[in-house]
Scaffold this motif. Structure first.
Motif, PDB file in Angstrom:
ATOM      1  N   GLY A 117      56.080  46.025 -31.779  1.00 12.21           N
ATOM      2  CA  GLY A 117      56.263  47.208 -30.959  1.00 12.21           C
ATOM      3  C   GLY A 117      55.307  47.347 -29.796  1.00 12.21           C
ATOM      4  N   VAL A 118      54.888  46.219 -29.203  1.00 12.54           N
ATOM      5  CA  VAL A 118      54.104  46.266 -27.971  1.00 12.54           C
ATOM      6  C   VAL A 118      54.888  45.555 -26.874  1.00 12.54           C
ATOM      7  CG1 VAL A 118      51.838  46.520 -29.046  1.00 12.54           C
ATOM      8  CG2 VAL A 118      52.785  44.226 -28.710  1.00 12.54           C
ATOM      9  N   GLN A 119      54.419  45.671 -25.643  1.00 18.48           N
ATOM     10  CA  GLN A 119      55.242  45.315 -24.488  1.00 18.48           C
ATOM     11  C   GLN A 119      55.641  43.847 -24.439  1.00 18.48           C
ATOM     12  OE1 GLN A 119      53.735  47.047 -20.925  1.00 18.48           O
ATOM     13  NE2 GLN A 119      55.279  46.156 -19.585  1.00 18.48           N
ATOM     14  N   GLU A 120      54.842  42.957 -25.002  1.00 14.77           N
ATOM     15  CA  GLU A 120      55.168  41.530 -24.920  1.00 14.77           C
ATOM     16  C   GLU A 120      55.784  40.969 -26.189  1.00 14.77           C
ATOM     17  OE1 GLU A 120      55.362  40.171 -22.139  1.00 14.77           O
ATOM     18  OE2 GLU A 120      54.399  41.850 -21.129  1.00 14.77           O
ATOM     19  N   THR A 121      56.078  41.841 -27.169  1.00 13.29           N
ATOM     20  CA  THR A 121      56.849  41.389 -28.328  1.00 13.29           C
ATOM     21  C   THR A 121      58.222  42.023 -28.380  1.00 13.29           C
ATOM     22  OG1 THR A 121      55.869  43.093 -29.756  1.00 13.29           O
ATOM     23  CG2 THR A 121      54.790  40.943 -29.713  1.00 13.29           C
ATOM     24  N   ASN A 122      58.374  43.194 -27.763  1.00 13.33           N
ATOM     25  CA  ASN A 122      59.652  43.910 -27.848  1.00 13.33           C
ATOM     26  C   ASN A 122      60.075  44.447 -26.490  1.00 13.33           C
ATOM     27  OD1 ASN A 122      58.161  44.480 -30.649  1.00 13.33           O
ATOM     28  ND2 ASN A 122      60.359  44.557 -31.001  1.00 13.33           N
ATOM     29  N   CYS A 123      61.377  44.334 -26.202  1.00 14.63           N
ATOM     30  CA  CYS A 123      61.938  45.094 -25.077  1.00 14.63           C
ATOM     31  C   CYS A 123      61.956  46.562 -25.464  1.00 14.63           C
ATOM     32  CB  CYS A 123      63.348  44.622 -24.766  1.00 14.63           C
ATOM     33  SG  CYS A 123      63.456  42.923 -24.187  1.00 14.63           S
ATOM     34  N   PRO A 124      61.779  47.450 -24.502  1.00 17.72           N
ATOM     35  CA  PRO A 124      61.707  48.879 -24.835  1.00 17.72           C
ATOM     36  C   PRO A 124      63.051  49.449 -25.272  1.00 17.72           C
ATOM     37  CG  PRO A 124      61.675  48.565 -22.456  1.00 17.72           C
ATOM     38  CD  PRO A 124      61.560  47.199 -23.067  1.00 17.72           C
ATOM     39  N   ILE A 125      62.971  50.521 -26.039  1.00 22.54           N
ATOM     40  CA  ILE A 125      64.145  51.312 -26.399  1.00 22.54           C
ATOM     41  C   ILE A 125      64.407  52.247 -25.223  1.00 22.54           C
ATOM     42  CG2 ILE A 125      65.165  52.865 -28.096  1.00 22.54           C
ATOM     43  CD1 ILE A 125      62.871  51.978 -30.017  1.00 22.54           C
ATOM     44  N   LEU A 126      65.515  52.069 -24.546  1.00 25.17           N
ATOM     45  CA  LEU A 126      65.797  52.844 -23.346  1.00 25.17           C
ATOM     46  C   LEU A 126      66.196  54.278 -23.702  1.00 25.17           C
ATOM     47  CD1 LEU A 126      67.751  50.202 -21.226  1.00 25.17           C
ATOM     48  CD2 LEU A 126      65.325  50.812 -21.098  1.00 25.17           C
ATOM     49  N   PRO A 127      66.054  55.206 -22.763  1.00 26.70           N
ATOM     50  CA  PRO A 127      66.453  56.587 -23.031  1.00 26.70           C
ATOM     51  C   PRO A 127      67.901  56.671 -23.508  1.00 26.70           C
ATOM     52  CG  PRO A 127      65.209  56.471 -20.979  1.00 26.70           C
ATOM     53  CD  PRO A 127      65.436  55.057 -21.420  1.00 26.70           C
ATOM     54  N   GLY A 128      68.115  57.466 -24.545  1.00 26.94           N
ATOM     55  CA  GLY A 128      69.454  57.633 -25.083  1.00 26.94           C
ATOM     56  C   GLY A 128      69.879  56.556 -26.055  1.00 26.94           C
ATOM     57  N   GLN A 129      69.021  55.556 -26.299  1.00 26.46           N
ATOM     58  CA  GLN A 129      69.362  54.475 -27.212  1.00 26.46           C
ATOM     59  C   GLN A 129      68.493  54.539 -28.464  1.00 26.46           C
ATOM     60  OE1 GLN A 129      69.427  50.667 -25.221  1.00 26.46           O
ATOM     61  NE2 GLN A 129      70.905  51.347 -23.669  1.00 26.46           N
ATOM     62  N   ASN A 130      68.802  53.691 -29.441  1.00 27.71           N
ATOM     63  CA  ASN A 130      68.017  53.630 -30.673  1.00 27.71           C
ATOM     64  C   ASN A 130      67.810  52.188 -31.087  1.00 27.71           C
ATOM     65  OD1 ASN A 130      70.962  53.681 -31.535  1.00 27.71           O
ATOM     66  ND2 ASN A 130      69.990  53.296 -33.513  1.00 27.71           N
ATOM     67  N   TRP A 131      66.837  51.973 -31.916  1.00 27.60           N
ATOM     68  CA  TRP A 131      66.550  50.633 -32.439  1.00 27.60           C
ATOM     69  C   TRP A 131      65.865  50.786 -33.789  1.00 27.60           C
ATOM     70  CZ3 TRP A 131      62.321  47.037 -33.247  1.00 27.60           C
ATOM     71  CH2 TRP A 131      62.746  45.700 -33.396  1.00 27.60           C
ATOM     72  N   THR A 132      66.151  49.880 -34.704  1.00 26.62           N
ATOM     73  CA  THR A 132      65.583  49.942 -36.047  1.00 26.62           C
ATOM     74  C   THR A 132      64.507  48.880 -36.227  1.00 26.62           C
ATOM     75  OG1 THR A 132      67.654  50.794 -36.968  1.00 26.62           O
ATOM     76  CG2 THR A 132      66.072  49.818 -38.512  1.00 26.62           C
ATOM     77  N   TYR A 133      63.300  49.342 -36.497  1.00 23.51           N
ATOM     78  CA  TYR A 133      62.218  48.454 -36.933  1.00 23.51           C
ATOM     79  C   TYR A 133      62.424  48.148 -38.411  1.00 23.51           C
ATOM     80  CZ  TYR A 133      59.423  49.687 -32.763  1.00 23.51           C
ATOM     81  OH  TYR A 133      58.952  49.869 -31.492  1.00 23.51           O
ATOM     82  N   SER A 134      62.283  46.875 -38.794  1.00 25.19           N
ATOM     83  CA  SER A 134      62.398  46.471 -40.199  1.00 25.19           C
ATOM     84  C   SER A 134      61.252  45.521 -40.517  1.00 25.19           C
ATOM     85  CB  SER A 134      63.742  45.774 -40.464  1.00 25.19           C
ATOM     86  OG  SER A 134      64.819  46.648 -40.190  1.00 25.19           O
ATOM     87  N   PHE A 135      60.358  45.944 -41.402  1.00 24.21           N
ATOM     88  CA  PHE A 135      59.206  45.102 -41.720  1.00 24.21           C
ATOM     89  C   PHE A 135      58.735  45.374 -43.140  1.00 24.21           C
ATOM     90  CE2 PHE A 135      57.753  48.883 -39.417  1.00 24.21           C
ATOM     91  CZ  PHE A 135      56.786  49.415 -40.254  1.00 24.21           C
ATOM     92  N   GLN A 136      57.992  44.416 -43.666  1.00 22.86           N
ATOM     93  CA  GLN A 136      57.430  44.557 -45.010  1.00 22.86           C
ATOM     94  C   GLN A 136      55.933  44.806 -44.921  1.00 22.86           C
ATOM     95  OE1 GLN A 136      57.243  41.142 -47.616  1.00 22.86           O
ATOM     96  NE2 GLN A 136      57.719  42.381 -49.421  1.00 22.86           N
TER      97      GLN A 136
END
Length: 566
Positions: A117-136
């Motif tokens: 969840g930092v700028q060089e590992t993930n593309c941002p979640i744009l306004p009005g959109q959603n994304w699911t983080y999944s981790f252990q």
């Protein structure tokens, strides 16, 4: 069924790949069997699901209305409360007007930097959109927090506490407390984050904050209920932008028991310096008799031109009003020696088990040969008339595509490993995309050198490290003789005092692209960061990396920049 067990066995040692495994299978029955096997192998771990909406809300923590970032209309956000080896799924809906990412400060994301969840590992979640983080929460316990990682949004809130509890089969090294409280302390600015960001981009330093908050509340607003004669666990994190804080409780001592996932030698403190990004757990024994008295909880600024106070109230049964006496005093504002001596006093509890049954001290880091030494010196400079912060003369320049996607798709001419040197350079400072290639399982010695007059705080995503040395002046090879090679504490965020150095040892045993950064939001935003690209030899192509070594790109990955149309 024999094939099932052989197939599942590849995943039993690292349950982090359960979700990726599920997505790759077509048989729901096969999925169910493997899920049960993984759960058994992890000692009964669970899969948790959360649905978080990130939005704005007008709040006035210090009496001035401001656009605050809330999660499910909560500020601070909901507590992420889980247990070692649980699989966490958090669906984040972005209802802001800006792109958004959440990072999980201190959660190691074992072999899964896709979820960092930092700028060089993930593309941002744009306004009005959603994304699911999944981790252990693989092989971790302890106290941490989450926060927004883009655009200085942390100045508007959006943060919350993380608790990672021991599995029931692993005892905690102290009697179970009566109750636990999360205590999020941090500096606060009444200006909106967009205004602060524009000011920083124009070359201005962040000013003195407008105040200090405790759990998102101003002075005398945060309240904690104590019952006489029992013990409480306080999980305290400094979630602010740049201000070190001293934390104390009137007429109550604090027994330090844990910091950032490591159990510590248990020592009593009347106050604790907690620097930006750091987390601690303390036990506080409630008084047996109080005569209906209440007590102050204080978080006061350190090393600032004027002292500011966050004030909470501990209330016992029958207490009314405020304590009505002077606040408990803390260390002198400019007493750096107090801070450095306290940091040196925090040691690892070698006899305690944490995420696993074996004692923490069973890993003898002092007997492992160092593979590489990095001396990382922070500084501030002008580059093209713009104020920038540097690491070894390089101020981080974000490319048009996150580095994790660049590496996965083998895009050319985006970054050049080696642009940042292992030691400070005399060459003129410049902009660059700083990536250090680190070989999997190597053991690194990193020295953070701070020539400036302001305290620095450093963090490495994906890792804990051993804090083996800390002192005034400039580091040289002779300083190794004074290192603590026996019970140095293991943590993920460490301070470097002005005109000082701090040395750490870390085993790079977590494949991925990992952010090494200043925890000072202003410094980070203006370039004081780099990335560690951890791979084995012969793994330049992502197709050559086994899913047991690193999770494959998630099916739900957001693609942007050069990867947008792939």
């Amino acid at each position: 069924m024999k094939i099932l067990f052989l197939f599942a066995n590849d995943y039993l040692n690292d349950g982090i790949y359960l979700l990726n495994l599920r997505r790759s299978l077509t048989s729901s029955k096969l999925c169910l069997c493997i899920s049960l096997l993984v759960a058994l192998a992890d000692g009964g771990s669970s899969e948790l699901f959360y649905d978080w909406t990130v939005s704005y809300s007008q709040r006035a923590p210090l009496g001035v209305d401001k656009q605050v970032i809330v999660i499910n209309d909560m500020f601070p956000g909901p507590v992420l409360n889980a247990t070692t080896n649980d699989v966490v799924n958090i669906n984040i809906h972005n209802e802001l007007t800006d792109p958004f990412l959440m990072t999980w400060n201190g959660i190691q994301m074992r072999r899964n930097s896709w979820q960092d969840g930092v700028q060089e590992t993930n593309c941002p979640i744009l306004p009005g959109q959603n994304w699911t983080y999944s981790f252990q929460l693989k092989d971790q316990i302890g106290s941490f927090f989450y926060f927004p990682s883009l655009l200085l949004q942390k100045a508007a809130g959006g943060y919350g506490a993380i608790r990672v509890n021991n599995r029931t089969v692993i005892p905690i090294p102290f009697p179970k407390p009566y109750k636990e409280y999360d205590v999020l302390i941090g500096d606060w600015y009444n200006a909106n984050y967009g205004v602060l960001r524009a000011s920083v981009e124009d070359g201005n330093s962040l000013p003195l904050p407008d105040g200090i908050l405790i759990n998102g509340q101003g002075p005398n607003q945060a309240s904690f209920e104590f019952e006489p004669g029992v013990t409480y666990r306080l999980r305290i994190s400094n979630v602010g932008l740049k201000t070190s804080l001293n934390f104390r409780i009137q007429e109550h001592l604090m027994l330090l028991v844990e910091t950032e996932g490591s159990y510590t030698v248990q020592q009593l403190y009347d106050s604790l310096d907690i620097h930006v990004g750091q987390s601690y757990s303390v036990l506080v024994a409630a008084k047996n008799q109080t005569n209906a008295k209440s007590y102050y909880m204080v978080a006061s600024s350190r090393f600032t031109s004027s002292e500011q106070f966050g004030i909470g109230i501990i209330r016992y049964p029958g207490s009314v009003g405020d304590p009505g006496v002077p606040l408990p005093s803390g260390p002198s504002q400019s007493d750096y020696e107090f801070s450095i001596q306290q940091a040196r006093s925090i040691r690892w509890n070698l006899a305690a088990g944490a995420a696993r049954p074996n004692p923490q001290g069973s890993f003898h880091y002092g007997s492992i040969n160092v593979s590489r030494t990095l001396i990382l010196e922070n500084n501030v400079t002008l580059i093209g008339s713009k104020r920038r912060f540097t690491v070894n003369g390089i101020s981080f320049l974000h490319p048009d595509t996150p580095l994790k996607l660049v590496d996965n798709f083998k895009f050319k001419d985006v970054f050049l490993p080696g642009i940042i040197r292992d030691r400070p350079s005399t060459t003129p400072p410049s902009l660059g995309t700083s990536v250090i290639d680190a070989h999997y399982h190597d053991f690194y010695h990193i020295v953070f050198q701070n020539p400036l007059s302001e305290l620095q705080t450093w963090h490495i995503d994906g890792y804990n490290f051993f804090v083996v040395g800390m002192d005034w002046g400039t580091w040289d090879e002779s300083k190794r003789a004074g290192y603590n090679m026996i019970d140095a504490v293991s943590r993920s965020t460490i301070q470097v005092h002005p005109s000082s150095w701090t040395a750490i040892l870390v085993q790079v045993d977590n494949l991925g692209m990992w952010n090494l950064r200043s925890q000072n939001a202003e410094n980070w935003y203006l370039g004081q960061e780099l990335y560690l690209r951890v791979k084995s030899l012969g793994q330049d192509d992502s197709a050559t990396i086994s899913a047991r070594d690193e999770a494959p790109m998630p099916e739900n990955v957001i693609k942007c920049g050069r990867a947008a149309k792939l």
